[in-house]
Motif scaffolding. Sequence first.
Motif, PDB file in Angstrom:
ATOM      1  N   SER A  71       0.917  -1.194  -0.095  1.00  0.00           N
ATOM      2  CA  SER A  71      -0.047   0.028  -0.015  1.00  0.00           C
ATOM      3  C   SER A  71       1.075   1.349  -0.060  1.00  0.00           C
ATOM      4  CB  SER A  71      -0.806   0.150   1.062  1.00  0.00           C
ATOM      5  OG  SER A  71      -1.596  -1.198   1.413  1.00  0.00           O
ATOM      6  N   THR A  72       0.576   2.336  -0.779  1.00  0.00           N
ATOM      7  CA  THR A  72       1.460   3.406  -0.936  1.00  0.00           C
ATOM      8  C   THR A  72       0.825   4.452   0.031  1.00  0.00           C
ATOM      9  OG1 THR A  72      -0.114   4.252  -2.696  1.00  0.00           O
ATOM     10  CG2 THR A  72       2.298   3.203  -3.278  1.00  0.00           C
ATOM     11  N   TYR A  73      -0.396   4.075   0.585  1.00  0.00           N
ATOM     12  CA  TYR A  73      -0.983   4.963   1.832  1.00  0.00           C
ATOM     13  C   TYR A  73      -1.523   3.845   2.625  1.00  0.00           C
ATOM     14  CZ  TYR A  73      -4.060   8.203   3.791  1.00  0.00           C
ATOM     15  OH  TYR A  73      -4.662   9.011   4.816  1.00  0.00           O
ATOM     16  N   LEU A 277       0.406   9.655  14.874  1.00  0.00           N
ATOM     17  CA  LEU A 277       1.312   9.163  13.713  1.00  0.00           C
ATOM     18  C   LEU A 277       0.632   9.922  12.392  1.00  0.00           C
ATOM     19  CD1 LEU A 277       2.245   5.724  14.814  1.00  0.00           C
ATOM     20  CD2 LEU A 277       4.155   7.493  14.448  1.00  0.00           C
ATOM     21  N   VAL A 278       1.371  10.317  11.311  1.00  0.00           N
ATOM     22  CA  VAL A 278       0.570  10.599  10.138  1.00  0.00           C
ATOM     23  C   VAL A 278       0.667   9.229   9.223  1.00  0.00           C
ATOM     24  CG1 VAL A 278       1.469  12.966  10.279  1.00  0.00           C
ATOM     25  CG2 VAL A 278       3.007  11.358   9.390  1.00  0.00           C
ATOM     26  N   PRO A 279      -0.375   9.508   8.388  1.00  0.00           N
ATOM     27  CA  PRO A 279      -0.398   8.170   7.556  1.00  0.00           C
ATOM     28  C   PRO A 279       0.831   7.864   6.975  1.00  0.00           C
ATOM     29  CG  PRO A 279      -2.436   9.727   7.572  1.00  0.00           C
ATOM     30  CD  PRO A 279      -1.606  10.419   8.320  1.00  0.00           C
ATOM     31  N   ILE A 280       1.018   6.703   6.673  1.00  0.00           N
ATOM     32  CA  ILE A 280       2.354   6.285   6.011  1.00  0.00           C
ATOM     33  C   ILE A 280       2.154   6.663   4.406  1.00  0.00           C
ATOM     34  CG2 ILE A 280       4.092   4.596   5.616  1.00  0.00           C
ATOM     35  CD1 ILE A 280       2.652   3.136   8.276  1.00  0.00           C
ATOM     36  N   THR A 281       3.086   7.234   3.784  1.00  0.00           N
ATOM     37  CA  THR A 281       3.007   7.237   2.382  1.00  0.00           C
ATOM     38  C   THR A 281       4.079   6.617   1.824  1.00  0.00           C
ATOM     39  OG1 THR A 281       3.613   9.537   2.401  1.00  0.00           O
ATOM     40  CG2 THR A 281       1.279   9.114   2.044  1.00  0.00           C
ATOM     41  N   VAL A 282       3.991   5.682   0.926  1.00  0.00           N
ATOM     42  CA  VAL A 282       5.496   5.055   0.502  1.00  0.00           C
ATOM     43  C   VAL A 282       5.343   5.336  -0.989  1.00  0.00           C
ATOM     44  CG1 VAL A 282       6.611   2.957   0.152  1.00  0.00           C
ATOM     45  CG2 VAL A 282       5.029   3.366   2.462  1.00  0.00           C
ATOM     46  N   GLU A 283       6.443   5.854  -1.227  1.00  0.00           N
ATOM     47  CA  GLU A 283       6.729   6.156  -2.985  1.00  0.00           C
ATOM     48  C   GLU A 283       6.968   4.943  -3.593  1.00  0.00           C
ATOM     49  OE1 GLU A 283       9.345   9.395  -4.043  1.00  0.00           O
ATOM     50  OE2 GLU A 283       8.829  10.344  -2.160  1.00  0.00           O
TER      51      GLU A 283
END
Lengths: 476, 484
Positions: A71-73, A277-283
Amino acid sequence: MKYEAVIGLEVHAQMLTDTKIFCGCSTKFGSEPNTQTCPVCIGMPGVLPVLNNKALEFAIKTGLATNCKISTYSRFARKNYFYPDLPKGYQISQYELPICEHGFIEIIVDGEVKKIGITRIHMEEDAGKNIHEDGGNYSFVDLNRAGVPLMEIVSEPDIRTPKEAVEYMKKLRAILRYLGVCDGNMEQGSLRCDANISVRPLGQKEYGTRAEVKNINSFKFVEKALEYEIKRQIKVVEEGGKVIQETRLWDSNKGITESMRGKEEAHDYRYFPEPDLVPITVEQKWIDEIKASLPELPDIKRERFASEFGLPEYDADLLTSEKSIADWFEAAVKAGGQPKAVSNWMMGDLMRLLNEENKTIEKCPLKPSQLADMLRLMDKGTISGKIAKTVFENMYKTGKDAEAIVKEKGLVQVSDEGAIEKAVDEVIAKNPKEVERYKGGEEKLLGFFVGQVMKAMKGKANPQMLNEILKKKLSQ
Amino acid sequence: MDYYRLGISEARKILDKKEVSARELLDSIYQRIESVEDKVKAYVTLPKEKAYEMADMSQKKISSGQSASLSGIPIAIKDNMCTKGIRTTCSSKILANFIPPYESTVTSRLSEQGYILIGKTNLDEFAMGSSTENSGFFTTKNPWDLERIPGGSSGGSAAAVAADECIAALGSDTGGSIRQPASLCGVVGLKPTYGRVSRYGLVAFASSLDQIGPITKDVKDSAILMNIISGKDPLDSTSAPLTVPDFTKVLGQEIKGLKIGIPKEYFIEGMDKEVEASVMDAIKKLESLGAIPVEISLPHTGYAVATYYVLATSEASSNLARYDGVKYGFRAEGKDLLEMYMNTRAQGFGSEVKRRIILGTYTLSSGYYDAYYKKAQQVRTLIKRDFEKAFKTVDAIVTPTSPTAAFKAGEKAGDPLQMYLSDIFTISVNLAGVPGISIPCGFTSNNLPIGLQIIGKHFDEETILKVSYAYEQSTDWHKRKPNL
């Protein structure tokens, strides 16, 4: 009636990061209680979690290695419950949006390949440990483990037998160890397994009511606990009863599962998104980089071992069960060892010697090149296969090279035709009765003669030459 | 001279000119505290010894001409921000003896600038309340009328600033807890954009809403403190990685042509007439300074209080779970673990805190989550969009800070809903995450302060500081002092 079981596994894997998931404390195992803690992992007022990026990387690695969609988000959520080993009163976990979803791994059972779906993999923090001492009406709490990063790997209910469950666990463990994200030690608790089990009449589509079995802490128990629970449920159904939805605890001493809490007592964890915690965004770029850096995984390595080295399935499977074993094998082959011969020695004598000392191959005193050297001596005819067994054990115990041992102990194979003939003549002369019987058609007596000559020559006779000479002399 | 009456910028001047020493300034503040604290009751803890140590350290810097922006300036800190070695109680019995072994990021930043911690101020327990009547220890009094409450939850900080028991203070604001008491005490209070200031070390009430900000005697002092406490903190993942402007630079700039939104939903029937009149006068004053008032609509305003009380209590029910008697703080005995938990929390928490924990536990429970928590999150998004839409046409929004001036102690204490409504104008700002400031804009016939709220765009504290300063410089409200 015939029944089939439906099994799904929830595996908790402790990640091999140096520091905890939300603070900088060490994750080292076995330190003095509460020495690896700080205000964050103790849950003091006002402190905040900060995600350890290594844990995220490890989870992504595992997802990629198990064919998951990354998941990128995604985001963390709080799982709320009270327990003394849970310092904040909630566990930071993932709920609605896990980091990995929709994967699978392949297992081989009875020669058949079977896909087991992975529902999701999510990250979470471990809890501490309560230590109860007999007699006292108090408990100790050790928070060294609180905040150690975990992955929860949830399978689809695709598993049908305890054997499949064991194969699934073995494959998963191998993958985790190949990736270096978890040491896979079930006894020490760095790999834990809970199972959801139900039974249904064979052919029925609907699932039966499931029970969750916790506290399965070794490979042996995976099989035993599941076998027990399946039998128990079938018995309940056959006696006209109903399986109830509940959580059961595996008691390895008694070899049974026991009810821990029913559906009514089930916790309401009140999950909600973790606001600290801020949402995890993965490039995608990072995901691609991680993907490119993955090591060769067990399945691919197994296939390569079979095709590249011409090994039978069985050998390839065993040699690739651990990356360290596969590496040892490849090093020995690279040093000149014939692949099948290396495989035989490893799976036979080497594993036996290691097991005797409870050692893993990482601690093997023998170098792969030493095995290759010994095999070379065999090829050259310097030592026989029989002598090689002695040499090998000697190499393992002393660390000396095969050549040195052979010289030192005078183990060089005798390939001198005259010397062998002489010994054969003596044995024939000493055993006229047996010679008669042999000549009368009792050909299995050949083994007796070989043994006698070998005994006389202290096992050093070149076996091939000995055979030929014996046959020739006995037929004269 | 009554040094205690000074604000930060004035105190800075005379400290640097060596007209007064850090010790003398501190003496003056403590003398003031001695003479009025019995009446006001702003402080929970006064770490005098430590304050003098800090003063001496600061004096060295000042004497060597190396003073930092707060060297020698005594500042009060709301008692929900952790101070290493100095007890931090949240005005709760459950933390009455809690001494943090760590420092909050905001106080670390103030320390780097040489501040003196004059004391820890009273609040509604765990910042839950609008009057300090929910403090587990005592109620702070409004310096303008000791029979009235100072507002809350940062009532101790606002009262300490209004009563000149400090030079400035920090408060925290979850639904209005800086702005409402600032308004009721006639001082300036700014709630920054969510994420502007680190929350590390701020004892959490509702993590997605909490924000620390300054409570000061004038607008410039708020800008000075904002310069110090703002900015990304590696210890707080929700702090914004944005560069922090010099907030004092915009002070004095013209506000000509600036569009000021007047949300019709904030001027409603039943609003206190004197408050309404003062706010209308303030809008006229801004207009005379060149600002252009524009009527706007924030259509979801009516849902804000309900939305807030679902989300804030949900988060609180989880945030306060750690106070279980196991690790630190108050523990009551019990025959087993469960009874120890229950006794500890029953005796350690006050009734409002318990009410909110119960409410939040309910709204997160399975079967209710979708109807309450999830729905409230959706409404929160709508409220946020209201502001985003409004800010496409206006530069700032002006409203009353509180529907009434300070009310009497006990007046609303028995009716939680009435109490919740005193935050009706401030709550939306927290839900939207935008910055808001309250500045004095008049007095009632009873000589009670009235506050004007100015709301800005995300991370645009500069505009609201600029407007506030322009207004303040053209009025005298902030110069009035209570008669103590």
